[in-house]
Design a protein around this motif. Sequence first.
Motif, PDB file in Angstrom:
ATOM      1  N   SER A 258      -1.880  19.632 -53.386  1.00 13.04           N
ATOM      2  CA  SER A 258      -1.634  18.240 -53.713  1.00 13.04           C
ATOM      3  C   SER A 258      -2.519  17.319 -52.902  1.00 13.04           C
ATOM      4  N   PHE A 259      -3.072  17.803 -51.813  1.00 16.92           N
ATOM      5  CA  PHE A 259      -3.861  16.923 -50.953  1.00 16.92           C
ATOM      6  C   PHE A 259      -4.599  17.781 -49.944  1.00 16.92           C
ATOM      7  N   ARG A 260      -5.800  17.411 -49.560  1.00 13.47           N
ATOM      8  CA  ARG A 260      -6.523  18.142 -48.529  1.00 13.47           C
ATOM      9  C   ARG A 260      -6.755  17.191 -47.373  1.00 13.47           C
ATOM     10  N   ASP A 261      -5.946  17.353 -46.324  1.00  8.37           N
ATOM     11  CA  ASP A 261      -6.093  16.478 -45.176  1.00  8.37           C
ATOM     12  C   ASP A 261      -7.404  16.787 -44.461  1.00  8.37           C
ATOM     13  N   VAL A 262      -8.058  15.757 -44.032  1.00  9.70           N
ATOM     14  CA  VAL A 262      -9.300  15.878 -43.288  1.00  9.70           C
ATOM     15  C   VAL A 262      -8.981  15.736 -41.808  1.00  9.70           C
ATOM     16  N   ALA A 263      -9.579  16.564 -40.985  1.00 13.73           N
ATOM     17  CA  ALA A 263      -9.316  16.497 -39.550  1.00 13.73           C
ATOM     18  C   ALA A 263      -9.630  15.105 -39.028  1.00 13.73           C
ATOM     19  N   SER A 264      -8.867  14.707 -38.023  1.00  7.41           N
ATOM     20  CA  SER A 264      -9.036  13.375 -37.459  1.00  7.41           C
ATOM     21  C   SER A 264     -10.452  13.218 -36.918  1.00  7.41           C
ATOM     22  N   ARG A 265     -11.080  12.133 -37.298  1.00  3.65           N
ATOM     23  CA  ARG A 265     -12.446  11.894 -36.852  1.00  3.65           C
ATOM     24  C   ARG A 265     -12.443  11.298 -35.445  1.00  3.65           C
ATOM     25  N   ALA A 266     -13.526  11.559 -34.724  1.00  2.00           N
ATOM     26  CA  ALA A 266     -13.587  11.046 -33.357  1.00  2.00           C
ATOM     27  C   ALA A 266     -13.478   9.538 -33.335  1.00  2.00           C
ATOM     28  N   PHE A 267     -14.115   8.926 -34.309  1.00  2.00           N
ATOM     29  CA  PHE A 267     -14.031   7.468 -34.411  1.00  2.00           C
ATOM     30  C   PHE A 267     -13.638   7.123 -35.836  1.00  2.00           C
ATOM     31  N   SER A 268     -12.347   6.888 -36.044  1.00  2.00           N
ATOM     32  CA  SER A 268     -11.905   6.473 -37.375  1.00  2.00           C
ATOM     33  C   SER A 268     -12.390   5.057 -37.624  1.00  2.00           C
ATOM     34  N   ARG A 269     -12.312   4.639 -38.860  1.00  2.00           N
ATOM     35  CA  ARG A 269     -12.739   3.281 -39.197  1.00  2.00           C
ATOM     36  C   ARG A 269     -11.936   2.254 -38.420  1.00  2.00           C
TER      37      ARG A 269
ATOM     38  N   VAL B  31     -10.583  11.931 -62.875  1.00  2.00           N
ATOM     39  CA  VAL B  31      -9.259  11.946 -62.254  1.00  2.00           C
ATOM     40  C   VAL B  31      -9.455  11.877 -60.746  1.00  2.00           C
ATOM     41  N   ALA B  32      -8.506  11.272 -60.050  1.00  2.00           N
ATOM     42  CA  ALA B  32      -8.698  10.948 -58.633  1.00  2.00           C
ATOM     43  C   ALA B  32      -8.223  12.064 -57.703  1.00  2.00           C
ATOM     44  N   ARG B  33      -8.994  12.258 -56.634  1.00  2.00           N
ATOM     45  CA  ARG B  33      -8.588  13.110 -55.517  1.00  2.00           C
ATOM     46  C   ARG B  33      -8.648  12.273 -54.247  1.00  2.00           C
ATOM     47  N   PHE B  34      -7.541  12.251 -53.503  1.00  2.00           N
ATOM     48  CA  PHE B  34      -7.425  11.460 -52.280  1.00  2.00           C
ATOM     49  C   PHE B  34      -7.475  12.379 -51.062  1.00  2.00           C
ATOM     50  N   GLU B  35      -8.175  11.935 -50.025  1.00  2.00           N
ATOM     51  CA  GLU B  35      -8.248  12.672 -48.773  1.00  2.00           C
ATOM     52  C   GLU B  35      -7.888  11.736 -47.637  1.00  2.00           C
ATOM     53  N   GLY B  36      -7.082  12.208 -46.698  1.00  2.00           N
ATOM     54  CA  GLY B  36      -6.660  11.391 -45.570  1.00  2.00           C
ATOM     55  C   GLY B  36      -7.563  11.554 -44.373  1.00  2.00           C
ATOM     56  N   ASP B  37      -7.446  10.626 -43.415  1.00  2.00           N
ATOM     57  CA  ASP B  37      -8.275  10.729 -42.213  1.00  2.00           C
ATOM     58  C   ASP B  37      -7.432  10.986 -40.973  1.00  2.00           C
ATOM     59  N   SER B  38      -6.202  11.467 -41.163  1.00  2.00           N
ATOM     60  CA  SER B  38      -5.330  11.794 -40.037  1.00  2.00           C
ATOM     61  C   SER B  38      -4.964  13.266 -40.091  1.00  2.00           C
ATOM     62  N   PRO B  39      -4.709  13.893 -38.945  1.00  2.00           N
ATOM     63  CA  PRO B  39      -4.290  15.296 -38.951  1.00  2.00           C
ATOM     64  C   PRO B  39      -2.995  15.479 -39.729  1.00  2.00           C
ATOM     65  N   ALA B  40      -2.858  16.611 -40.392  1.00  2.00           N
ATOM     66  CA  ALA B  40      -1.658  16.874 -41.189  1.00  2.00           C
ATOM     67  C   ALA B  40      -0.399  16.809 -40.338  1.00  2.00           C
ATOM     68  N   SER B  41      -0.522  17.146 -39.060  1.00  2.00           N
ATOM     69  CA  SER B  41       0.656  17.142 -38.185  1.00  2.00           C
ATOM     70  C   SER B  41       1.218  15.740 -37.981  1.00  2.00           C
TER      71      SER B  41
END
Length: 668
Positions: free
Chosen positions: A34-45, A398-408
């Motif tokens: 349902s979603f692929r979380d992206v590992a937290s970036r060193a400098f998020s926006r 069709v849309a795919r959303f990815e997050g910028d926070s760790p899944a935890s």
Amino acid sequence: MAVHARGKRSAVTCELKCGNQCAHDVPNTSDNDSFRDVASRAFSRRRMLGGVGGGALAIALAPSMEASAKGRPAGTGKGLRFSPVAPVPADVDAVTVPKGWTWSPVVRWGDPLFDDSAEFDPTAQTEESQLGQFGYNCDYLDVLPLDGNRGRRAVAVVNHEYTNEGIMFPPGTDADTVKRVAMAAHGLSVVELRRQAPGRPWEYVRGARLNRRIHVQTPFALTGPAAGSDLLKTADDPVGRTVLGTQNNCAGGTTPWGTVLSGEENFNQYFVANATPENARYGIPSTPGGRAWWTVDPRFDARQPGYENEVNRFGWIVEIDPEDPDSTPVKHTALGRFKHEGASIRIARDGRAVAYSGDDERFDYIYKFVSRRTMQPGNGKKARAHNKTLLTEGDLYVARFEGDSPASEIDGSGDLPADGAFDGTGRWLPLVRDGRSMVAGMGVAEVLVFTRLAADKVGATKMDRPEDIEPNPVTGKVYCALTNNTNRGVGSNPGVDEANPRVTNREGHVIEITEKGNDAASLTFTWNLLLVCGDESSAGTYFGGYDGPVSPISCPDNVAFDSTGQLWVSTDGQPGTIGLDDALHRVTLEGPDRGKVEQFLAVPREAETCGPVIHDRDGLVFVSVQHPGEDGSWADQHSYFPDYVAPGSLSGGRWGGPRPSVVQVHRA
């Protein structure tokens, strides 16, 4: 069913609006994540901006031409001035408006539209009389000017989603009559309006030239790549190019060329069909039940030879021309088939038309269509004729959303992750491009007729019931109401992700999408959750970062904008979640008040707020009041909206019982 209803609507509405779909198994059993979380970036926006929201970044770097021309960002103009109304308990049978404002009906169920239409009489309705009257359960609405700056003539286009036979007909009414009248009460109405002067309230005009009823027997032309395919042929239409009727029309959209789009949503409940994987994915039952329309019209029994494909001829975006009552409405196969809440258009930088649409089902998807041809400017006949073909060919995504926070950090509570927002990036995954299928094992016609299965295969993000989606006419940002999903994270159903961060999500959220370069045709975007809805005192709610008092809001359904670009959100389900009548709210989008929610009105007992239209420069707000008094019966009506006369009485077209209606709100 009663347990489910506590998550959103009454049990009666669940049964009648969508065939109690949420009490059935989830149709989307695909194994795409349902979603692929992206590992937290060193400098998020947000860290780069020292805590400023991603939406503010987009405005700072790429303000829209419209906003720049007006010299202000969206959501900071004056707009309507009103004192927010206090939340209204769910048992109040009244339209509640701000102090100094009042309301009046524009047109009601049963109002005669033509000179020869029968007068409304709920004790003696017939199919013929209903076909000449305003339909039931109004949903999408727009009010379009007809005389330019004079402001005295307009046309209203209104969807009629479904019917509640239990409060429409007296006991003992012939069963076939009930079915045929109910069928006639579905579809759309086109109604001319007039008024004395700009700023004054409107009245509908009986017998006006543009008045029209579109219903389940109206011929529609199929357009696009799937038209004429074997998947759309029936015994009555062996060439697969003409469909009779439209039904369960929910939200919609008005195109820049002046036509109106309407979404066929919960069409599944009107059929019984063979048990196939395709029918199961659309929630179409294989055993008789529900409305049993097939007893008066055999094509709704798709088990019968020659009618197997009738189910495939519903679930499309419909386009009608309100300025031409003799025109043939169309169903656009290029936009895909699913439970369309509606469709809204934005013109891309290169002139192509882009249509956004949501599939209103638990764990289904958000879509975008990009036309092949470009829009021609102007309102001349030649330009308009060309523009009415724009939705017949193009690319579907069709849309795919990815997050910028760790899944935890997305724990299901609705609490914000460490970077202070639910946000990330996204991609538009192609389903059809340049006239070719982009889905392995499926041809173009298969992708368009069975769009849900195609989206499953490419790995789209499973969302919490995407309802209305509209681009902001000032900034170009796109807003989607995700009304709720009480199955999120329950049992074997998909768990939470950053775009859908709450388990058993009863109250819904609103997502804000910014296309790359602010171009609607872009294939990538950024996103953030503007609202995580509920009462501000409840855990797991979020109001765009605003920390002042807000009006409680639950189950967002339709979205609209005023001339300043501020967002307006109507609700569908507040009685079952926060114990309040459904409402219409204004939401500030930019500046220090971003996320501030102010309630403008509440609709009567057991009703839903639909189709908001904000004519703030004219001092008018319109809403469709759908299913008032839903839980009542003929002998025990729960609402007397909009006439509020003696229960059961009928005089001068006024009736002592509930009548779904379009209302206007204006200064007292």
